[in-house]
Design a protein around this motif. Structure first.
Motif, short mmCIF file in Angstrom:
data_model
loop_
_atom_site.label_atom_id
_atom_site.label_comp_id
_atom_site.label_asym_id
_atom_site.label_seq_id
_atom_site.Cartn_x
_atom_site.Cartn_y
_atom_site.Cartn_z
N LEU A 1 117.38 -50.01 52.57
CA LEU A 1 117.08 -50.77 51.26
C LEU A 1 118.28 -51.85 51.33
CD1 LEU A 1 116.45 -47.68 48.71
CD2 LEU A 1 115.20 -49.72 49.07
N ILE B 1 114.24 -56.33 48.63
CA ILE B 1 113.63 -55.67 47.43
C ILE B 1 113.11 -56.85 46.81
CG2 ILE B 1 113.54 -54.59 45.04
CD1 ILE B 1 115.68 -52.64 46.48
N ARG C 1 104.22 -49.73 47.22
CA ARG C 1 104.55 -48.32 47.76
C ARG C 1 103.89 -48.07 49.23
NH1 ARG C 1 102.53 -44.20 45.53
NH2 ARG C 1 104.47 -42.89 46.03
N HIS D 1 117.95 -51.05 43.09
CA HIS D 1 117.71 -49.76 44.18
C HIS D 1 117.16 -48.61 43.22
CE1 HIS D 1 121.01 -51.25 46.94
NE2 HIS D 1 119.74 -51.78 47.17
N TRP E 1 113.42 -49.18 42.41
CA TRP E 1 112.72 -49.23 43.83
C TRP E 1 112.54 -47.81 43.98
CZ3 TRP E 1 109.88 -52.15 46.69
CH2 TRP E 1 109.54 -51.76 48.00
N ARG E 2 113.41 -46.91 43.88
CA ARG E 2 113.47 -45.46 44.09
C ARG E 2 112.35 -44.90 43.04
NH1 ARG E 2 119.05 -45.81 45.10
NH2 ARG E 2 119.63 -45.87 47.05
N LEU F 1 109.88 -46.41 41.81
CA LEU F 1 108.69 -47.02 42.19
C LEU F 1 108.08 -46.17 43.17
CD1 LEU F 1 106.50 -49.04 41.90
CD2 LEU F 1 107.72 -50.53 43.40
#
Lengths: 198, 169
Positions: free
Chosen positions: A130, A135, A194, B8, B11-12, B14
């Motif tokens: 990550l 992102i 996702r 972050h 994102w997590r 999601l």
């Protein structure tokens, strides 16, 4: 740094309460009569959401800057003809939405962008990889993969807080159609972002 | 929490398929400000436009006022005497005055014809006077003047003959 109209050099914003109480329409009409401060107040209110609208809408900062300046230039040029028949915010984003659609029609980059993104999908992003930049990149790609109508509607809603009916009016379509576009946009984005974990 | 941490976190969320995670990730992403050179370009545009308006509009307004005032000056004089104003201008700017002048002019034409018919006014003198009269004011309809005078046909013919010999009628 854009200083608020009436803000003095020491940072004390003496005129802020007065300016903040003036409606967008009144500011625009004052600007049409030559009040530069009124324009700066309007600009301050809408500069960031409008800029974000174009950055997310195009996925490219250079193009976003060009379209962003085009919209303000149009507003500046047409100020003498402005009539407060619609809310200023609706008027502004109507111009922006038309400019975005016009840009894609003229350059046909929508199809190219979709082709390019589909042809070169990002590599799977694992939890331990990550990274903020990635992102952002993934989100931008996912937005660009949306059909223009869905992308424009979703970005408009996020940046402006407009109701579905207001977005439908700006995009010149029906409320139910707009509801569907927004629902599909969120669904596709969720699925796309996702997919690494499905 | 830094922007990176924020991203972050969303994102997590999601990846867990939390409600509203897509929207929150979107809101956290993207530019946090407009580049200063973009602001500068827009504000320069508005300043240039207003400067153009503010500088040129008063000049243009002043020019219009000066033109209007100078064009109105001849209204205080007889426009037909000094030839400063056309009949059209007089009719437009002062229609009442134009009508009064027309009536006065016709009255002078009537007096001139009567003088020609009833006195020893020479035909040449009559023609010259008529020419001066018709060239110094609104046009005169000879037939209407003759009808008003209710002249005998011989007298009308005499007037016609006198004036027709002058090509200026």
């Amino acid at each position: 740094m854009l200083r608020h109209p009436g803000e003095s050099a020491d940072g004390v914003d003496k005129a802020a309460p007065a300016i903040s109480e003036i409606t967008d329409d009144a500011l625009m009409l004052r600007y049409a009569r030559g009040d530069k401060g009124a324009f700066e107040a309007l600009y301050r209110r809408y500069r960031l959401p409008l800029y974000r609208y174009f950055v997310h809408g195009t996925g490219d900062e250079a193009t976003a800057e060009e379209l962003y300046q085009d919209v303000w230039t149009k507003l500046i040029t047409a100020r003498g003809h402005y009539k407060s028949t619609a809310k200023f915010k609706t008027y502004l984003y109507g111009v922006a939405s038309n400019r975005l659609v016009d840009y894609y029609r003229r350059t046909s980059v929508r199809n190219n962008a979709v082709h390019m993104v589909n042809a070169a999908p990002s590599s799977p992003m694992l939890e331990d990889e990550l990274d903020g930049t990635r992102i952002l990149s993934r989100l931008s790609e996912a937005l660009q993969r949306l059909p223009l109508e869905q992308r424009s509607a979703f970005v408009l809603q996020r940046e402006t807080g407009f109701s579905v009916a207001e977005i439908a009016e700006i995009c010149n379509t029906g409320v139910e159609t707009m509801k569907s576009r927004l629902r599909y946009a969120v669904r596709k984005l969720r699925k796309d972002l996702r997919s690494d974990y499905d | 929490m830094t922007d990176q941490d924020e991203l972050h976190r969303h994102w997590r969320a999601l990846q867990r398929d939390d409600d509203g995670a897509v929207e929150e990730l979107y809101d956290a992403a993207g530019p946090k400000d407009v580049p200063s050179h973009v602001d500068a370009a827009v504000l320069a545009k508005v300043h240039d436009t207003l400067n153009w308006w503010q500088v040129r509009w008063p000049v243009a307004s002043a020019a219009v006022v000066v033109l209007a005032v100078t064009s109105m000056i001849p209204l205080g004089l007889n426009p037909y005497d000094d030839s400063k104003m056309s009949r059209f201008e007089t009719a437009v700017f002062s229609p009442e005055w134009d009508r009064a002048l027309t009536r006065q002019h016709r009255a002078e034409a009537t007096r001139l014809i009567e003088a020609f018919l009833n006195t020893a006014l020479d035909e040449n003198e009559f023609r010259k006077s008529w020419r001066r009269l018709t060239h110094s004011g609104p046009p005169i309809e000879l037939d209407e003047v003759l009808m008003e005078l209710d002249l005998h046909s011989d007298e009308s013919s005499r007037v016609y003959r006198a004036l027709l010999s002058d090509k200026g009628i």
